[in-house]
Design a protein around this motif. Structure first.
Motif, PDB file in Angstrom:
ATOM      1  N   SER A  75      42.776  35.496  17.310  1.00  0.00           N
ATOM      2  CA  SER A  75      43.664  36.158  18.261  1.00  0.00           C
ATOM      3  C   SER A  75      43.125  37.553  18.611  1.00  0.00           C
ATOM      4  O   SER A  75      43.330  38.029  19.657  1.00  0.00           O
ATOM      5  CB  SER A  75      44.838  36.118  18.014  1.00  0.00           C
ATOM      6  N   TYR A  76      42.386  38.131  17.575  1.00  0.00           N
ATOM      7  CA  TYR A  76      41.862  39.561  17.632  1.00  0.00           C
ATOM      8  C   TYR A  76      40.936  39.289  19.041  1.00  0.00           C
ATOM      9  O   TYR A  76      40.639  40.648  19.514  1.00  0.00           O
ATOM     10  CB  TYR A  76      41.093  39.781  16.614  1.00  0.00           C
ATOM     11  N   LEU A  77      40.433  38.495  19.244  1.00  0.00           N
ATOM     12  CA  LEU A  77      39.434  38.365  20.528  1.00  0.00           C
ATOM     13  C   LEU A  77      40.470  38.367  21.749  1.00  0.00           C
ATOM     14  O   LEU A  77      39.514  38.552  23.116  1.00  0.00           O
ATOM     15  CB  LEU A  77      38.469  36.846  20.460  1.00  0.00           C
ATOM     16  N   LYS A  78      41.564  38.241  21.895  1.00  0.00           N
ATOM     17  CA  LYS A  78      42.501  38.463  23.072  1.00  0.00           C
ATOM     18  C   LYS A  78      42.254  37.488  24.127  1.00  0.00           C
ATOM     19  O   LYS A  78      41.791  37.920  25.344  1.00  0.00           O
ATOM     20  CB  LYS A  78      42.433  39.846  23.469  1.00  0.00           C
ATOM     21  N   ARG A  79      42.181  36.425  23.917  1.00  0.00           N
ATOM     22  CA  ARG A  79      42.002  35.363  25.037  1.00  0.00           C
ATOM     23  C   ARG A  79      43.004  34.534  25.475  1.00  0.00           C
ATOM     24  O   ARG A  79      43.576  33.545  24.588  1.00  0.00           O
ATOM     25  CB  ARG A  79      40.897  34.499  24.593  1.00  0.00           C
ATOM     26  N   ALA A  80      43.479  34.617  26.492  1.00  0.00           N
ATOM     27  CA  ALA A  80      44.396  33.726  27.294  1.00  0.00           C
ATOM     28  C   ALA A  80      44.277  33.920  28.787  1.00  0.00           C
ATOM     29  O   ALA A  80      43.534  34.830  29.339  1.00  0.00           O
ATOM     30  CB  ALA A  80      45.763  34.423  27.043  1.00  0.00           C
ATOM     31  N   ALA A  81      44.171  32.648  29.508  1.00  0.00           N
ATOM     32  CA  ALA A  81      43.830  32.696  30.692  1.00  0.00           C
ATOM     33  C   ALA A  81      44.713  31.689  31.635  1.00  0.00           C
ATOM     34  O   ALA A  81      45.351  30.740  30.999  1.00  0.00           O
ATOM     35  CB  ALA A  81      42.699  32.153  30.871  1.00  0.00           C
ATOM     36  N   ILE A  82      45.037  31.764  32.792  1.00  0.00           N
ATOM     37  CA  ILE A  82      45.794  31.034  33.569  1.00  0.00           C
ATOM     38  C   ILE A  82      44.876  30.045  34.355  1.00  0.00           C
ATOM     39  O   ILE A  82      43.899  30.415  34.938  1.00  0.00           O
ATOM     40  CB  ILE A  82      46.525  31.670  34.798  1.00  0.00           C
ATOM     41  N   SER A  83      45.306  28.483  34.184  1.00  0.00           N
ATOM     42  CA  SER A  83      44.458  27.503  34.718  1.00  0.00           C
ATOM     43  C   SER A  83      44.892  27.447  36.122  1.00  0.00           C
ATOM     44  O   SER A  83      45.917  27.309  36.522  1.00  0.00           O
ATOM     45  CB  SER A  83      44.815  26.328  33.948  1.00  0.00           C
ATOM     46  N   GLU A  84      44.013  27.362  36.915  1.00  0.00           N
ATOM     47  CA  GLU A  84      44.125  27.295  38.211  1.00  0.00           C
ATOM     48  C   GLU A  84      43.942  25.931  38.771  1.00  0.00           C
ATOM     49  O   GLU A  84      44.204  25.405  39.886  1.00  0.00           O
ATOM     50  CB  GLU A  84      43.012  28.098  39.160  1.00  0.00           C
ATOM     51  N   ILE A  85      43.877  24.990  37.798  1.00  0.00           N
ATOM     52  CA  ILE A  85      43.684  23.380  38.081  1.00  0.00           C
ATOM     53  C   ILE A  85      44.413  22.640  37.009  1.00  0.00           C
ATOM     54  O   ILE A  85      44.542  23.154  35.888  1.00  0.00           O
ATOM     55  CB  ILE A  85      42.393  22.967  38.281  1.00  0.00           C
TER      56      ILE A  85
END
Length: 142
Positions: A84-94
């Protein structure tokens, strides 16, 4: 000209803040799928998520996947629970297939504006807590 400072000065105080659990803001969507049996054409793995970016720019090929994965729907957030230290989260557009090493999260609209949820996930407050509760030394996981 509107003076926002004056408008918010008396309304945004710590006395007005309410503490809530993360589970009140979002639900963890756990819909397991077999990639080869689904009609979904794109795979989102942890390697497709960029640090501090809500945008997914790369995808993988579902034909190469082995084992059960998670289904992610348009508007859901994929959160990398490893490192989690890489701070990866994203919104799926599909609608897509998501890594089993991720969390698929959906805002609960009664407590969290869905359009704001992704930005909340990128906040320093959120990441400090996520990193703090991670366990393990080589690949800390929530």
């Amino acid at each position: 000209m509107i003076n926002l400072e004056k408008i918010f000065k008396n309304k945004l105080t710590k006395e007005n803040f309410v503490n809530v659990n993360f589970s009140e803001l979002a639900e963890n969507i756990v819909i397991k799928i077999k990639p080869k049996e689904s009609n979904l054409k794109k795979y989102i793995g942890l390697e497709h998520l960029d640090t501090e970016s809500l945008k997914i720019r790369r995808f993988g090929d579902p034909e190469k996947l082995v084992g059960d994965k998670l289904m992610i729907s348009k508007g859901d957030i994929i959160f990398a629970k490893r490192n989690s230290y890489l701070k990866r989260a994203a919104i799926s557009e599909i609608d897509a297939i998501a890594s089993a090493h991720s969390l698929v999260l959906r805002a609960k609209s009664l407590k969290m504006q869905p359009n704001f949820f992704g930005y909340f996930m990128l906040s320093e407050t959120f990441w400090k807590r996520a990193i703090k509760i991670s366990v393990g030394s080589l690949s800390p996981t929530i």
